[in-house]
Write a protein that holds these residues in place. Structure first.
Motif, short mmCIF file in Angstrom:
data_model
loop_
_atom_site.label_atom_id
_atom_site.label_comp_id
_atom_site.label_asym_id
_atom_site.label_seq_id
_atom_site.Cartn_x
_atom_site.Cartn_y
_atom_site.Cartn_z
N SER A 1 0.87 -1.00 0.33
CA SER A 1 -0.06 -0.09 0.20
C SER A 1 0.58 1.37 -0.26
N PHE A 2 1.66 1.34 0.83
CA PHE A 2 2.65 2.34 0.74
C PHE A 2 3.15 2.52 -0.55
N ARG A 3 3.98 1.78 -1.16
CA ARG A 3 4.32 1.97 -2.90
C ARG A 3 3.43 2.17 -3.47
N ALA A 4 2.35 1.47 -3.36
CA ALA A 4 1.00 2.53 -4.49
C ALA A 4 0.86 3.47 -4.16
N GLY A 5 0.95 4.37 -2.92
CA GLY A 5 0.72 5.50 -3.41
C GLY A 5 1.74 6.35 -2.86
N LEU A 6 2.68 5.95 -3.90
CA LEU A 6 4.29 6.50 -4.03
C LEU A 6 4.43 6.81 -4.99
N GLY A 7 2.95 5.74 -5.76
CA GLY A 7 3.05 5.67 -7.54
C GLY A 7 4.18 4.66 -7.99
N LEU A 8 4.39 3.21 -7.45
CA LEU A 8 5.82 2.85 -7.55
C LEU A 8 5.00 1.49 -8.59
N ASP A 9 3.96 1.33 -8.45
CA ASP A 9 3.79 0.25 -8.67
C ASP A 9 2.87 0.68 -10.16
N GLU A 10 2.39 1.64 -10.18
CA GLU A 10 1.78 2.61 -11.33
C GLU A 10 3.14 2.56 -11.75
N GLU A 11 4.14 2.96 -12.61
CA GLU A 11 5.19 2.83 -12.92
C GLU A 11 5.29 1.59 -13.46
N ASP A 12 4.71 0.13 -13.26
CA ASP A 12 5.24 -0.77 -13.58
C ASP A 12 3.92 -1.21 -14.47
N ASP A 13 2.55 -0.78 -14.06
CA ASP A 13 1.66 -0.90 -15.02
C ASP A 13 1.34 -0.48 -15.70
N ILE A 14 2.60 0.53 -16.24
CA ILE A 14 2.74 1.87 -17.71
C ILE A 14 3.79 1.24 -18.55
N VAL A 15 4.36 0.19 -17.64
CA VAL A 15 5.33 -0.41 -18.20
C VAL A 15 4.94 -1.25 -19.54
N VAL A 16 4.16 -2.27 -17.81
CA VAL A 16 3.25 -3.09 -18.54
C VAL A 16 2.55 -3.27 -20.38
N GLU A 17 1.95 -1.53 -20.05
CA GLU A 17 0.83 -1.34 -21.35
C GLU A 17 1.69 -1.34 -22.69
N PHE A 18 3.16 -0.76 -21.98
CA PHE A 18 4.42 0.15 -23.10
C PHE A 18 4.27 -0.92 -24.04
N ARG A 19 4.33 -2.29 -23.16
CA ARG A 19 5.14 -3.82 -24.33
C ARG A 19 3.59 -3.84 -24.80
N LYS A 20 2.69 -3.96 -24.41
CA LYS A 20 0.90 -4.76 -25.31
C LYS A 20 1.91 -3.70 -26.67
N ASP A 21 1.47 -2.51 -26.35
CA ASP A 21 1.56 -1.68 -27.72
C ASP A 21 2.62 -2.06 -28.41
N THR A 22 3.54 -1.85 -28.07
CA THR A 22 5.44 -2.03 -28.97
C THR A 22 4.99 -3.04 -29.71
N PRO A 23 5.23 -2.83 -30.85
CA PRO A 23 5.57 -3.65 -32.63
C PRO A 23 6.04 -4.75 -32.35
N LYS A 24 6.13 -6.45 -31.78
CA LYS A 24 6.89 -7.23 -31.64
C LYS A 24 7.71 -7.44 -32.98
N GLY A 25 8.11 -6.61 -34.57
CA GLY A 25 8.44 -7.00 -35.29
C GLY A 25 8.03 -7.99 -36.15
#
Length: 140
Positions: free
Chosen positions: A114-138
């Motif tokens: 909860s402390f991590r989430a409150g600092l937005g540390l988990d949100e950054e991980d979600d953004i990276v996951v979304e970025f990888r989903k949207d990145t073309p795979k070749g």
């Protein structure tokens, strides 16, 4: 959260009496002030409890108590400082599991998330996951 941090704090504080020895009365006075006041008076008592905790790094129940009351601080005043303090205390507590109550370990682990989430540390991980989903795979 799957537990009440205020109730967990009360139980942990009671367990901490033998850990604090001659400083128990000081801790009890600080806790009474913290619990029955608000604003700067409560904040000063809270800081006093954290200061006492630094003198007793092996007082596992008291360390857990301090983490639980830090969550109470977060709910009273949602500022980064409280989340950072909680995260620091939680990481320190969880660095070693030796001699610690399993329930406190479970609760502190949940609070750390909860402390991590409150600092937005988990949100950054979600953004990276979304970025990888949207990145073309070749391919084409």
């Amino acid at each position: 959260m799957q537990f009440d941090a205020a109730l967990a704090a009360q139980a942990a504080f009671e367990e901490a009496e033998p850990e604090l020895g001659s400083d128990w009365e000081t801790a009890a006075d600080l806790e009474a002030t913290f619990s029955s006041n608000a604003g700067s008076t409560a904040r000063e008592a809270y800081e006093g409890l954290l200061s006492l905790a630094t003198r007793y790094p092996q007082a596992h129940a008291f360390q857990a108590f301090c983490i639980y009351i830090t969550w109470q601080q977060v709910t009273e005043q949602t500022i980064a400082h409280h989340f950072e303090t909680g995260l620091r205390l939680s990481e320190s507590y969880l660095a070693s599991r030796d001699g610690k109550d399993q329930q406190h370990l479970d609760y502190v682990t949940e609070l750390m998330e909860s402390f991590r989430a409150g600092l937005g540390l988990d949100e950054e991980d979600d953004i990276v996951v979304e970025f990888r989903k949207d990145t073309p795979k070749g391919g084409d």
